[in-house]
Design a protein around this motif. Structure first.
Motif, PDB file in Angstrom:
ATOM      1  N   LYS A  34      51.803  53.317  81.375  1.00  0.00           N
ATOM      2  CA  LYS A  34      53.159  53.818  81.547  1.00  0.00           C
ATOM      3  C   LYS A  34      53.911  53.601  80.234  1.00  0.00           C
ATOM      4  CE  LYS A  34      55.403  52.319  85.194  1.00  0.00           C
ATOM      5  NZ  LYS A  34      56.270  51.514  86.087  1.00  0.00           N
ATOM      6  N   LEU A  35      54.487  54.662  79.691  1.00  0.00           N
ATOM      7  CA  LEU A  35      55.266  54.555  78.467  1.00  0.00           C
ATOM      8  C   LEU A  35      56.739  54.455  78.830  1.00  0.00           C
ATOM      9  CD1 LEU A  35      53.491  57.226  76.232  1.00  0.00           C
ATOM     10  CD2 LEU A  35      53.076  54.763  76.342  1.00  0.00           C
ATOM     11  N   ILE A  36      57.387  53.418  78.312  1.00  0.00           N
ATOM     12  CA  ILE A  36      58.805  53.175  78.557  1.00  0.00           C
ATOM     13  C   ILE A  36      59.489  53.085  77.199  1.00  0.00           C
ATOM     14  CG2 ILE A  36      60.499  51.609  79.555  1.00  0.00           C
ATOM     15  CD1 ILE A  36      58.260  50.584  81.436  1.00  0.00           C
ATOM     16  N   PHE A  37      60.449  53.968  76.965  1.00  0.00           N
ATOM     17  CA  PHE A  37      61.143  54.033  75.680  1.00  0.00           C
ATOM     18  C   PHE A  37      62.568  53.512  75.809  1.00  0.00           C
ATOM     19  CE2 PHE A  37      57.884  57.306  75.543  1.00  0.00           C
ATOM     20  CZ  PHE A  37      57.329  57.132  74.294  1.00  0.00           C
ATOM     21  N   ILE A  38      62.970  52.669  74.845  1.00  0.00           N
ATOM     22  CA  ILE A  38      64.352  52.213  74.725  1.00  0.00           C
ATOM     23  C   ILE A  38      64.788  52.580  73.319  1.00  0.00           C
ATOM     24  CG2 ILE A  38      65.934  50.254  74.790  1.00  0.00           C
ATOM     25  CD1 ILE A  38      63.698  48.720  76.327  1.00  0.00           C
ATOM     26  N   GLY A  39      65.887  53.329  73.197  1.00  0.00           N
ATOM     27  CA  GLY A  39      66.251  53.700  71.838  1.00  0.00           C
ATOM     28  C   GLY A  39      67.596  54.352  71.688  1.00  0.00           C
ATOM     29  N   THR A  83      55.503  47.265  84.642  1.00  0.00           N
ATOM     30  CA  THR A  83      54.417  46.835  85.516  1.00  0.00           C
ATOM     31  C   THR A  83      53.165  46.623  84.674  1.00  0.00           C
ATOM     32  OG1 THR A  83      53.808  49.133  85.967  1.00  0.00           O
ATOM     33  CG2 THR A  83      55.319  48.092  87.530  1.00  0.00           C
ATOM     34  N   ASN A  84      52.105  46.202  85.314  1.00  0.00           N
ATOM     35  CA  ASN A  84      50.834  46.016  84.627  1.00  0.00           C
ATOM     36  C   ASN A  84      50.411  47.337  83.982  1.00  0.00           C
ATOM     37  OD1 ASN A  84      48.551  44.686  83.764  1.00  0.00           O
ATOM     38  ND2 ASN A  84      47.429  45.032  85.656  1.00  0.00           N
ATOM     39  N   GLY A  85      50.184  47.312  82.689  1.00  0.00           N
ATOM     40  CA  GLY A  85      49.782  48.511  81.967  1.00  0.00           C
ATOM     41  C   GLY A  85      50.926  49.244  81.287  1.00  0.00           C
ATOM     42  N   SER A  86      52.153  48.736  81.434  1.00  0.00           N
ATOM     43  CA  SER A  86      53.306  49.379  80.785  1.00  0.00           C
ATOM     44  C   SER A  86      53.309  49.112  79.285  1.00  0.00           C
ATOM     45  CB  SER A  86      54.624  48.844  81.359  1.00  0.00           C
ATOM     46  OG  SER A  86      54.773  49.187  82.705  1.00  0.00           O
ATOM     47  N   HIS A  87      53.780  50.094  78.549  1.00  0.00           N
ATOM     48  CA  HIS A  87      53.978  49.962  77.105  1.00  0.00           C
ATOM     49  C   HIS A  87      55.465  50.184  76.861  1.00  0.00           C
ATOM     50  CE1 HIS A  87      49.656  50.016  76.168  1.00  0.00           C
ATOM     51  NE2 HIS A  87      49.588  50.831  77.215  1.00  0.00           N
ATOM     52  N   VAL A  88      56.177  49.117  76.520  1.00  0.00           N
ATOM     53  CA  VAL A  88      57.617  49.182  76.272  1.00  0.00           C
ATOM     54  C   VAL A  88      57.815  49.378  74.776  1.00  0.00           C
ATOM     55  CG1 VAL A  88      59.829  48.005  76.511  1.00  0.00           C
ATOM     56  CG2 VAL A  88      58.040  47.671  78.251  1.00  0.00           C
ATOM     57  N   ILE A  89      58.386  50.522  74.412  1.00  0.00           N
ATOM     58  CA  ILE A  89      58.501  50.917  73.009  1.00  0.00           C
ATOM     59  C   ILE A  89      59.974  50.952  72.628  1.00  0.00           C
ATOM     60  CG2 ILE A  89      57.927  52.723  71.332  1.00  0.00           C
ATOM     61  CD1 ILE A  89      55.812  53.567  73.685  1.00  0.00           C
ATOM     62  N   ILE A  90      60.352  50.109  71.663  1.00  0.00           N
ATOM     63  CA  ILE A  90      61.741  49.983  71.237  1.00  0.00           C
ATOM     64  C   ILE A  90      61.928  50.716  69.916  1.00  0.00           C
ATOM     65  CG2 ILE A  90      63.553  48.360  70.550  1.00  0.00           C
ATOM     66  CD1 ILE A  90      62.036  46.261  72.312  1.00  0.00           C
ATOM     67  N   LEU A  91      62.897  51.634  69.889  1.00  0.00           N
ATOM     68  CA  LEU A  91      63.256  52.389  68.686  1.00  0.00           C
ATOM     69  C   LEU A  91      64.748  52.198  68.459  1.00  0.00           C
ATOM     70  CD1 LEU A  91      61.236  54.490  70.598  1.00  0.00           C
ATOM     71  CD2 LEU A  91      61.106  55.450  68.316  1.00  0.00           C
ATOM     72  N   LEU A 110      62.221  38.719  74.870  1.00  0.00           N
ATOM     73  CA  LEU A 110      61.700  39.590  75.928  1.00  0.00           C
ATOM     74  C   LEU A 110      60.196  39.415  76.154  1.00  0.00           C
ATOM     75  CD1 LEU A 110      63.473  42.965  75.014  1.00  0.00           C
ATOM     76  CD2 LEU A 110      64.173  41.279  76.740  1.00  0.00           C
ATOM     77  N   VAL A 111      59.521  38.808  75.202  1.00  0.00           N
ATOM     78  CA  VAL A 111      58.061  38.709  75.241  1.00  0.00           C
ATOM     79  C   VAL A 111      57.567  38.105  76.547  1.00  0.00           C
ATOM     80  CG1 VAL A 111      56.074  37.533  74.194  1.00  0.00           C
ATOM     81  CG2 VAL A 111      57.737  38.710  72.741  1.00  0.00           C
ATOM     82  N   GLY A 112      58.139  36.983  76.971  1.00  0.00           N
ATOM     83  CA  GLY A 112      57.672  36.308  78.176  1.00  0.00           C
ATOM     84  C   GLY A 112      57.782  37.182  79.407  1.00  0.00           C
ATOM     85  N   SER A 113      58.931  37.820  79.577  1.00  0.00           N
ATOM     86  CA  SER A 113      59.168  38.666  80.740  1.00  0.00           C
ATOM     87  C   SER A 113      58.242  39.875  80.764  1.00  0.00           C
ATOM     88  CB  SER A 113      60.626  39.129  80.750  1.00  0.00           C
ATOM     89  OG  SER A 113      60.847  40.065  81.759  1.00  0.00           O
ATOM     90  N   GLY A 119      52.936  43.961  80.847  1.00  0.00           N
ATOM     91  CA  GLY A 119      53.296  44.991  79.888  1.00  0.00           C
ATOM     92  C   GLY A 119      53.031  44.565  78.456  1.00  0.00           C
ATOM     93  N   LYS A 120      53.098  45.536  77.571  1.00  0.00           N
ATOM     94  CA  LYS A 120      52.974  45.290  76.136  1.00  0.00           C
ATOM     95  C   LYS A 120      54.252  45.765  75.475  1.00  0.00           C
ATOM     96  CE  LYS A 120      47.990  45.569  76.061  1.00  0.00           C
ATOM     97  NZ  LYS A 120      46.803  46.201  75.506  1.00  0.00           N
ATOM     98  N   LEU A 121      54.629  45.104  74.394  1.00  0.00           N
ATOM     99  CA  LEU A 121      55.892  45.371  73.721  1.00  0.00           C
ATOM    100  C   LEU A 121      55.629  45.869  72.305  1.00  0.00           C
ATOM    101  CD1 LEU A 121      58.932  45.034  74.342  1.00  0.00           C
ATOM    102  CD2 LEU A 121      58.756  42.688  73.536  1.00  0.00           C
TER     103      LEU A 121
END
Length: 188
Positions: A34-39, A83-91, A110-113, A119-121
């Protein structure tokens, strides 16, 4: 544009704000990518550009925003979607380049959470500017270097800036993605 949006919803993308996160239906035990974008504005532009290809992605983005928005709105909008398998991408970062140390502290916090949820950050470097905005490039380079060196080893740093500088790029507005042609005031 702002808010959290999954392009797989039946609502129209014309709304300037969508703060109700939606996700595709998947079994609870399944690990899915799952790709999650914050930007900021470049993420808003990217969301518009990917169209149907990004229909399963989650977007929390708004033009001209910085760290305060990321803390109060950007990350909270997507936090429950990780969730498990999420990729949180910050721009983030071009609108408050002077705030590098605070970005480092917040993102490392945010790393711990994120990792606890499976997820991966990722942090994507601030891109270079050109033409009338190229005066920002030294500040952008300093910001990127601080983040690259200061982020936890758990946060994957994606260096788009160096790639663009080495391979060339063009921006219709000098690099700022809000389309106004103006770049952020970098005075602190």
């Amino acid at each position: 544009q702002t808010g959290t949006k999954n392009n797989n919803s039946s609502s129209s993308a014309s709304s300037s704000e969508n703060t109700t996160p939606t996700t595709p239906s998947t079994p609870a035990q399944t690990t899915t990518k799952k790709l999650i974008f914050i930007g900021d504005s470049r993420t808003v532009g990217m969301q518009g550009s990917v169209g149907e290809q990004g229909k399963n992605d989650i977007w929390s983005c708004k033009s001209s925003m910085g760290l305060d928005w990321m803390k109060s709105t950007g990350y909270p909008n997507i936090e429950n979607q990780i969730t498990n398998g999420s990729h949180v991408i910050i721009l983030m970062g071009v609108n408050d380049l002077y705030n590098a140390d605070n970005y480092i502290s917040y993102i490392n916090g945010l790393v711990g959470s994120v990792s606890q949820k499976g997820g991966k950050l990722y942090f994507v470097s601030v891109n270079p500017t050109n033409r009338s905005a190229d005066y920002l490039n030294d500040d952008i380079d300093n910001f990127n270097l601080k983040l690259k060196n200061g982020l936890s080893s758990y946060v994957k740093y994606i260096d788009t800036n160096t790639y663009l500088m080495n391979n060339g790029f063009s921006s219709g507005d000098g690099g700022c993605r809000d389309g106004t042609g103006g770049c952020p005031d970098q005075s602190s």
